[in-house]
Write a protein that holds these residues in place. Structure first.
Motif, PDB file in Angstrom:
ATOM      1  N   HIS A  78       0.816   9.598   9.516  1.00 34.25           N
ATOM      2  CA  HIS A  78       0.875   9.214  10.932  1.00 34.25           C
ATOM      3  C   HIS A  78       1.268   7.742  11.022  1.00 34.25           C
ATOM      4  CE1 HIS A  78      -0.579   8.396  15.021  1.00 34.25           C
ATOM      5  NE2 HIS A  78      -0.374   9.681  15.210  1.00 34.25           N
ATOM      6  N   PRO A  79       2.007   7.352  12.057  1.00 34.93           N
ATOM      7  CA  PRO A  79       2.413   5.952  12.185  1.00 34.93           C
ATOM      8  C   PRO A  79       1.233   4.972  12.214  1.00 34.93           C
ATOM      9  CG  PRO A  79       3.570   7.312  13.804  1.00 34.93           C
ATOM     10  CD  PRO A  79       2.571   8.192  13.125  1.00 34.93           C
ATOM     11  N   LEU A  80       0.154   5.333  12.906  1.00 37.97           N
ATOM     12  CA  LEU A  80      -1.001   4.428  12.966  1.00 37.97           C
ATOM     13  C   LEU A  80      -1.662   4.265  11.602  1.00 37.97           C
ATOM     14  CD1 LEU A  80      -2.621   5.530  16.354  1.00 37.97           C
ATOM     15  CD2 LEU A  80      -1.284   3.460  15.890  1.00 37.97           C
ATOM     16  N   VAL A  81      -1.628   5.313  10.794  1.00 39.36           N
ATOM     17  CA  VAL A  81      -2.168   5.228   9.438  1.00 39.36           C
ATOM     18  C   VAL A  81      -1.333   4.241   8.622  1.00 39.36           C
ATOM     19  CG1 VAL A  81      -2.580   6.500   7.289  1.00 39.36           C
ATOM     20  CG2 VAL A  81      -3.219   7.516   9.493  1.00 39.36           C
ATOM     21  N   ALA A  82      -0.015   4.337   8.725  1.00 38.15           N
ATOM     22  CA  ALA A  82       0.857   3.394   8.008  1.00 38.15           C
ATOM     23  C   ALA A  82       0.544   1.963   8.420  1.00 38.15           C
ATOM     24  CB  ALA A  82       2.325   3.723   8.278  1.00 38.15           C
ATOM     25  N   ALA A 131       0.875  -1.179   0.000  1.00 38.21           N
ATOM     26  CA  ALA A 131       0.000   0.000   0.000  1.00 38.21           C
ATOM     27  C   ALA A 131       0.906   1.221   0.000  1.00 38.21           C
ATOM     28  CB  ALA A 131      -0.900   0.010   1.228  1.00 38.21           C
ATOM     29  N   GLU A 132       0.776   2.055  -1.015  1.00 39.09           N
ATOM     30  CA  GLU A 132       1.659   3.203  -1.149  1.00 39.09           C
ATOM     31  C   GLU A 132       0.881   4.510  -1.196  1.00 39.09           C
ATOM     32  OE1 GLU A 132       5.170   2.725  -3.794  1.00 39.09           O
ATOM     33  OE2 GLU A 132       3.975   1.063  -4.620  1.00 39.09           O
ATOM     34  N   SER A 133       1.451   5.497  -0.542  1.00 37.42           N
ATOM     35  CA  SER A 133       0.999   6.872  -0.689  1.00 37.42           C
ATOM     36  C   SER A 133       2.216   7.695  -1.084  1.00 37.42           C
ATOM     37  CB  SER A 133       0.358   7.381   0.603  1.00 37.42           C
ATOM     38  OG  SER A 133      -0.139   8.681   0.412  1.00 37.42           O
ATOM     39  N   LEU A 134       3.087   7.952  -0.153  1.00 34.92           N
ATOM     40  CA  LEU A 134       4.302   8.738  -0.372  1.00 34.92           C
ATOM     41  C   LEU A 134       5.085   8.294  -1.601  1.00 34.92           C
ATOM     42  CD1 LEU A 134       6.721  10.567   0.698  1.00 34.92           C
ATOM     43  CD2 LEU A 134       7.430   8.545   1.939  1.00 34.92           C
ATOM     44  N   THR A 135       5.247   7.000  -1.779  1.00 34.13           N
ATOM     45  CA  THR A 135       6.115   6.474  -2.831  1.00 34.13           C
ATOM     46  C   THR A 135       5.404   6.333  -4.170  1.00 34.13           C
ATOM     47  OG1 THR A 135       5.699   4.289  -1.903  1.00 34.13           O
ATOM     48  CG2 THR A 135       7.780   5.364  -1.316  1.00 34.13           C
ATOM     49  N   GLY A 136       4.110   6.471  -4.210  1.00 28.05           N
ATOM     50  CA  GLY A 136       3.354   6.555  -5.445  1.00 28.05           C
ATOM     51  C   GLY A 136       3.617   5.489  -6.495  1.00 28.05           C
ATOM     52  N   GLY A 137       3.911   4.279  -6.092  1.00 27.20           N
ATOM     53  CA  GLY A 137       4.147   3.195  -7.040  1.00 27.20           C
ATOM     54  C   GLY A 137       5.599   2.786  -7.174  1.00 27.20           C
ATOM     55  N   LEU A 138       6.513   3.575  -6.619  1.00 27.53           N
ATOM     56  CA  LEU A 138       7.942   3.241  -6.715  1.00 27.53           C
ATOM     57  C   LEU A 138       8.286   1.946  -6.000  1.00 27.53           C
ATOM     58  CD1 LEU A 138       9.681   6.712  -6.145  1.00 27.53           C
ATOM     59  CD2 LEU A 138       9.506   5.421  -8.290  1.00 27.53           C
ATOM     60  N   ALA A 196      -9.122   5.223   3.527  1.00 26.97           N
ATOM     61  CA  ALA A 196     -10.266   4.709   4.296  1.00 26.97           C
ATOM     62  C   ALA A 196     -11.127   3.780   3.449  1.00 26.97           C
ATOM     63  CB  ALA A 196     -11.106   5.871   4.830  1.00 26.97           C
ATOM     64  N   SER A 197     -11.559   4.246   2.277  1.00 25.07           N
ATOM     65  CA  SER A 197     -12.540   3.484   1.500  1.00 25.07           C
ATOM     66  C   SER A 197     -11.981   2.214   0.884  1.00 25.07           C
ATOM     67  CB  SER A 197     -13.161   4.364   0.411  1.00 25.07           C
ATOM     68  OG  SER A 197     -12.197   4.737  -0.556  1.00 25.07           O
ATOM     69  N   VAL A 198     -10.719   2.202   0.515  1.00 25.29           N
ATOM     70  CA  VAL A 198     -10.129   1.015  -0.117  1.00 25.29           C
ATOM     71  C   VAL A 198      -9.340   0.169   0.885  1.00 25.29           C
ATOM     72  CG1 VAL A 198      -8.509   0.203  -1.888  1.00 25.29           C
ATOM     73  CG2 VAL A 198     -10.057   2.102  -2.386  1.00 25.29           C
ATOM     74  N   LEU A 199      -8.510   0.831   1.693  1.00 25.50           N
ATOM     75  CA  LEU A 199      -7.618   0.090   2.585  1.00 25.50           C
ATOM     76  C   LEU A 199      -8.183  -0.132   3.982  1.00 25.50           C
ATOM     77  CD1 LEU A 199      -4.252   1.762   1.549  1.00 25.50           C
ATOM     78  CD2 LEU A 199      -5.081  -0.531   0.916  1.00 25.50           C
ATOM     79  N   GLY A 200      -9.276   0.538   4.304  1.00 24.54           N
ATOM     80  CA  GLY A 200      -9.900   0.328   5.608  1.00 24.54           C
ATOM     81  C   GLY A 200      -9.271   1.095   6.751  1.00 24.54           C
ATOM     82  N   VAL A 201      -8.505   2.139   6.444  1.00 20.60           N
ATOM     83  CA  VAL A 201      -7.950   2.971   7.517  1.00 20.60           C
ATOM     84  C   VAL A 201      -9.103   3.679   8.209  1.00 20.60           C
ATOM     85  CG1 VAL A 201      -6.458   4.945   8.047  1.00 20.60           C
ATOM     86  CG2 VAL A 201      -5.738   3.261   6.330  1.00 20.60           C
ATOM     87  N   ASP A 202      -9.063   3.706   9.520  1.00 24.24           N
ATOM     88  CA  ASP A 202     -10.120   4.314  10.320  1.00 24.24           C
ATOM     89  C   ASP A 202     -10.282   5.797   9.968  1.00 24.24           C
ATOM     90  OD1 ASP A 202     -10.658   5.921  13.103  1.00 24.24           O
ATOM     91  OD2 ASP A 202     -11.796   4.042  13.001  1.00 24.24           O
TER      92      ASP A 202
END
Length: 153
Positions: free
Chosen positions: A67-71, A15-22, A50-56
């Motif tokens: 945030h660490p808990l998000v990661a 699951a990537e955000s910061l790295t955008g596919g790298l 939230a909608s795809v990965l289920g993050v609260d």
């Protein structure tokens, strides 16, 4: 990395955000990656976390996406979503500007797998590309360390 996963019959999802596919690109650059790599989700938009990965959603509302808990929840979510033994996640701020009060170079990485979820927050410096590539390296090192611990234990 793939050899260690193959040795235990394990699979990986990212699951990537910061790295955008790298990170996914680095993983599939290795011949034979299809034996262990299930796939990836690039959830760059906060709502997708939230909608795809289920993050609260409450966690995102209070702390934002960096945030660490998000990661940790991203790693757990992609592991569950893609049916992998391990989930690996990246979130952070590559710049050039701070985001949601978080300075450039803030990085949170997580690996979820048998035995729980491990989160690390290295502080990276440099330009946008340097931070993103550094996060990929740090994420791969986190996973390698987790796999080595499992082998030793």
């Amino acid at each position: 990395m793939h050899a260690a996963l193959r040795a235990e019959g394990g699979t990986l999802a990212v699951a990537e955000s910061l790295t955008g596919g790298l990170l996914a690109a680095a993983l599939v650059d290795v011949p034979g990656a299809s034996a262990t790599f299930r796939g990836s989700v690039t959830a760059y938009a906060t709502g997708l976390k939230a909608s795809v990965l289920g993050v609260d959603e409450g966690l995102l509302d209070v702390y934002g996406p960096v945030h660490p808990l998000v990661a940790g929840q991203m790693a757990e979510g992609v592991r569950r979503l893609l049916g992998a033994d391990y989930g690996l996640a990246t979130t952070g701020v590559a710049g050039p500007e701070p985001q949601d009060g978080q300075p450039v170079g803030t990085v949170h990485l997580a690996v979820a797998g048998p035995g729980g979820t491990l989160v690390r927050s290295p502080r990276l410096s440099g330009g946008r590309a340097t931070i993103r590539h550094g996060a990929v390296t740090a994420a791969l090192e986190l996973l390698a360390g987790r796999l080595a611990q499992r082998d030793a234990g």
